[in-house]
Design an enzyme around this catalytic site. Sequence first.
Site: not given
Length: 735
Positions: A142, A199, A522
């Site tokens: 990620d 994220h 996600s």
Amino acid sequence: MAKHVAILFSYAFPTLILTFNFFLCQAIDENRTVHIVYLGSLPDNEVYSPMSHHLGLLQKVVDSNSAANLLTRSYKRSFSGFAAKLTDRERERLANMKEVVSVFPSRILHPQTTRSWDFIGFHEKIKRNVSVESDTVIGVIDTGIWPESESFKDDGFGPPPKKWKGACEGGQNFTCNKKLIGARFYNSSSESARDEQGHGTHTASTAAGNAIKNVSFYGLAQGTARGGVPSARIAAYKVCGALGCPTDAILAAFDDAIADGVDIITVSLGNPVASLLQHDPIAIGAFHAMAKGILTSNSAGNGGPVDSSVSSVAPWILTVAASSTDRRIIDKVVLENGTTMVGASVNTFKLNGTSFPLIYGKDASSNCSEFEAGRCSYGCLDSGLVKGKVVLCDVPNRVDEAYVSGAVGFILRVDYDDVSEIVPFPATAFAGKEHSLIKLYTNSTKDPRVNILRSEEERDTDAPVVASFSSRGPNLILPEIIKPDISAPGVTILAAFSPIASVTESLQDARHVKYSILSGTSMSCPHAAGTAAYVKAFHPNWSPASIKSSLMTTASPMNVTDNSSAAGEFAYGSGHINPVKAIDPGLVYEASKEDYVKLLCSVLDQADVRLISGDNSTCSTGSDKGSLQDHNYPSLAAVVTPNRSFSLKFHRKVKNVGLANSTYKATIFANSTQVDVKVVPQVLSFKSLNEEKTFDVTVAGKGLPDEVQSHVSASLVWSDGIHSVRSPILIHKKR
């Protein structure tokens, strides 16, 4: 992959969007672009030197003696391949070599971007196998991770599991611990594995973060933020920088994660469209992970509700759609006439006053067309006309445009209002009908005034419902494999965040938080990864296919959605994930590396299959070649010609992992009278654990009408009175 909710506010996710053309400019000159050269499995040869082999191949095709200068990466720990700066001519010469499986450009992929675990029945005090869970390592590919987050503290953790071969190569000022046991980064623009976008921290904590009490986003979604397997370890692989996530870096992360010894991989990144398997770096990495006993969870994509928008299509990957939970965050707008309307946003601001003038964008511009002004296009809003007012616009963004022009609030239009995103100042969103009503109020009232209230929570009794943004099937590459596989919570998820990341990506938003709310596939992807790790803690010797089967066949049925012609199983696959049932599925559909190799034989030539598998696999030909629909998948699908009758047979095999002496009976639940489904035999009797039985499913019909109905579905349930092993059956038209 938090690309979406794109349709909604462009501020909700890290701005990791970059065109391929921009990436090409990173090449050594305008005639060279970075390509991935995939060679398949590593040869089983002790004297084999991957780097020498890679440089040797490159040297054969380059027109100078600078092969080493053109090589950008060498994949040599878990599979073989390299990335290099190539001209078109060099690319073509490499692609024609018999030892090369595929050559494809390195592209930029994007992120597909608490209460969610409770909603799926996975409570904090649920039964756990803590000692094994603590030896489980989840690899997170990620944007990096924030190592100091409370979600990753190592209080109470022992040393890393003995099997761990990874390293903490997190870079400057980066320290691992007994919870976060590994870190690497692959982007030349990064100085460390530290997460600057938020994220990766969010996805890692969703999968395996510690239980942290009393967290919220400015009072919203308050509760305990925790991962699915809080006792598990985390290894972070940062592949994304400020400009995006290059696929050559993603493949390098897979190469390391497999060799490091992770047990589950979660990848919330993806292509905007599906790619051929041999050209998809996530599919390639996940294949070699599967061969080593590692299951990869991948987000389905945020291209919904468009048909065939699912980008993760490989059968050895667990592809995850996003669905809602029973907690919805809303924002109310109160009109001066007393009408209260419910919008969708995460608005933590409170306007100082009871009401404010409301102005429509087209009435707030003196230099743009009515169309552009109505959209509040850049440079269109006249600050003298909007200052101190709430601006109404016909688009899902332009919040900054309104803010810098002096507006106190903003009302925007979205296609779907099922997802609330964080806004940088008082704002909310309405879908077409409600937005039109506000526009009508504005045009029909002499002095229209409104107030935008602070967001609040309400219970959503319709949940779980697949989110509008979640990518749909059918699978464009392998239409006989239903994708996505399963749905998991992916809407309004609270989890750990990077304190240096922007909350909304708005230049006007100075807020920084340790826990934030995001939506996207996600967010559903690490829910599935955490659940897979939970299952593996109870069954450490299960194969990736068995774990995947347990998740799919125990998933809860979902209601058909109507916001796309590709609804139903094309939206949610086998259903909504159910962690508690998944540890005791009764039966599993097993698939080995050899089974996947046989599947590859149906789409690739034998030479490439042998390179990928690393052995002398032989692909059958003619009538012995077999059919994709006979791959031992937990769901069943086939493609038929419109208006033509059909009779289809599926061959399956199940393994008994429930009670040693058990008898399962088959029941068919048909959603349409257009198909007749039969199972032979209808009863499976087992006398021992791990015993396997085969059966055939026949589906017959008179034909699907052209342009009327895209598919018909049914489900097969095997039950012994204790376990219910459910598989969707989907027949869809050829496209």
